[in-house]
Design a protein around this motif. Sequence first.
Motif, PDB file in Angstrom:
ATOM      1  N   CYS A  69       5.988   5.275   4.913  1.00 23.38           N
ATOM      2  CA  CYS A  69       4.799   4.768   5.717  1.00 23.38           C
ATOM      3  C   CYS A  69       4.062   5.808   6.534  1.00 23.38           C
ATOM      4  O   CYS A  69       3.087   5.215   7.400  1.00 23.38           O
ATOM      5  CB  CYS A  69       5.053   3.319   6.411  1.00 23.38           C
TER       6      CYS A  69
ATOM      7  N   GLY B  89      -4.726  -0.704   3.907  1.00 29.27           N
ATOM      8  CA  GLY B  89      -3.902  -1.748   3.916  1.00 29.27           C
ATOM      9  C   GLY B  89      -4.747  -2.868   3.341  1.00 29.27           C
ATOM     10  O   GLY B  89      -5.988  -2.994   3.432  1.00 29.27           O
TER      11      GLY B  89
ATOM     12  N   ARG C 227       2.204  -0.122   9.100  1.00 28.77           N
ATOM     13  CA  ARG C 227       3.516   0.222   9.505  1.00 28.77           C
ATOM     14  C   ARG C 227       3.871   1.883   9.794  1.00 28.77           C
ATOM     15  O   ARG C 227       4.896   2.235   9.550  1.00 28.77           O
ATOM     16  CB  ARG C 227       4.439  -0.308   7.949  1.00 28.77           C
ATOM     17  N   CYS C 228       3.080   2.545   9.959  1.00 27.72           N
ATOM     18  CA  CYS C 228       3.227   4.028  10.334  1.00 27.72           C
ATOM     19  C   CYS C 228       4.160   4.108  11.610  1.00 27.72           C
ATOM     20  O   CYS C 228       3.918   3.359  12.405  1.00 27.72           O
ATOM     21  CB  CYS C 228       1.663   4.631  10.455  1.00 27.72           C
TER      22      CYS C 228
ATOM     23  N   ALA D 279       4.854   8.815   1.975  1.00 26.46           N
ATOM     24  CA  ALA D 279       4.095   7.674   1.742  1.00 26.46           C
ATOM     25  C   ALA D 279       5.133   6.474   1.924  1.00 26.46           C
ATOM     26  O   ALA D 279       4.981   5.574   2.441  1.00 26.46           O
ATOM     27  CB  ALA D 279       3.259   7.813   0.365  1.00 26.46           C
TER      28      ALA D 279
ATOM     29  N   THR E 173       0.753  -1.202   0.216  1.00 25.85           N
ATOM     30  CA  THR E 173       0.059   0.046  -0.011  1.00 25.85           C
ATOM     31  C   THR E 173       0.850   1.112  -0.042  1.00 25.85           C
ATOM     32  O   THR E 173       0.531   2.256  -0.845  1.00 25.85           O
ATOM     33  CB  THR E 173      -0.924   0.068   1.272  1.00 25.85           C
ATOM     34  N   ALA E 174       1.797   1.603   0.956  1.00 23.81           N
ATOM     35  CA  ALA E 174       2.640   2.513   0.948  1.00 23.81           C
ATOM     36  C   ALA E 174       3.389   2.858  -0.352  1.00 23.81           C
ATOM     37  O   ALA E 174       3.585   3.933  -0.946  1.00 23.81           O
ATOM     38  CB  ALA E 174       3.650   2.342   1.862  1.00 23.81           C
TER      39      ALA E 174
ATOM     40  N   ASP F  22       0.320   4.754   6.419  1.00 15.02           N
ATOM     41  CA  ASP F  22      -0.043   3.187   6.389  1.00 15.02           C
ATOM     42  C   ASP F  22      -0.767   2.790   7.969  1.00 15.02           C
ATOM     43  O   ASP F  22      -0.563   3.045   8.819  1.00 15.02           O
ATOM     44  CB  ASP F  22       1.503   2.340   6.160  1.00 15.02           C
ATOM     45  N   ASP F  23      -1.586   1.959   7.355  1.00 16.92           N
ATOM     46  CA  ASP F  23      -2.557   1.366   8.321  1.00 16.92           C
ATOM     47  C   ASP F  23      -1.796   0.509   9.330  1.00 16.92           C
ATOM     48  O   ASP F  23      -1.890   0.713  10.753  1.00 16.92           O
ATOM     49  CB  ASP F  23      -3.624   0.428   7.744  1.00 16.92           C
TER      50      ASP F  23
ATOM     51  N   ASN G  60      -4.571   8.078   9.993  1.00 16.18           N
ATOM     52  CA  ASN G  60      -3.575   8.058   8.840  1.00 16.18           C
ATOM     53  C   ASN G  60      -4.330   8.762   7.632  1.00 16.18           C
ATOM     54  O   ASN G  60      -3.641   9.513   6.868  1.00 16.18           O
ATOM     55  CB  ASN G  60      -2.812   6.913   8.997  1.00 16.18           C
TER      56      ASN G  60
ATOM     57  N   GLU H 255      -1.305  -7.356   4.162  1.00 16.93           N
ATOM     58  CA  GLU H 255      -0.829  -6.504   5.140  1.00 16.93           C
ATOM     59  C   GLU H 255      -1.343  -6.643   6.569  1.00 16.93           C
ATOM     60  O   GLU H 255      -0.460  -6.768   7.582  1.00 16.93           O
ATOM     61  CB  GLU H 255      -0.955  -5.188   4.581  1.00 16.93           C
TER      62      GLU H 255
END
Length: 124
Positions: free
Chosen positions: A38, A99, A44-45, A35, A15-16, A41-42, A54, A103
Amino acid sequence: MTERWWAPRREGEATADYLARVLDELGADELAEQARACHFDDYRCPPDVDDGANIHRLVAAIEKWAMLPKHVYDPLADRWGDLRAGAVIDAAKTGEFDGTWEEARAWAESPEGGAMFDELGRES
């Protein structure tokens, strides 16, 4: 609402990476770098960025980017950029950059995901 102008997510594309590719094509270079790191990201932020909102931060960042003058001598190009940004915003709001199931599963099986499930008292 403007239709999606970018190529769809590639098979196995994180996704990222997908979001960064779309933001690169939009011309939002700084957002694309965020991005890639991340930030939207849902799963990996980075903890110092993650506030649980996010996608809302992504939408706000694109809206802010769209307000910046990008083509000082070409207002029509600015309008086209705004329409393209609007399509990305609409897609974000409807889950295009959420995500994936893969993921989610990888996160659930990670030490971080496992710890969260333990904390919540649920099985992964």
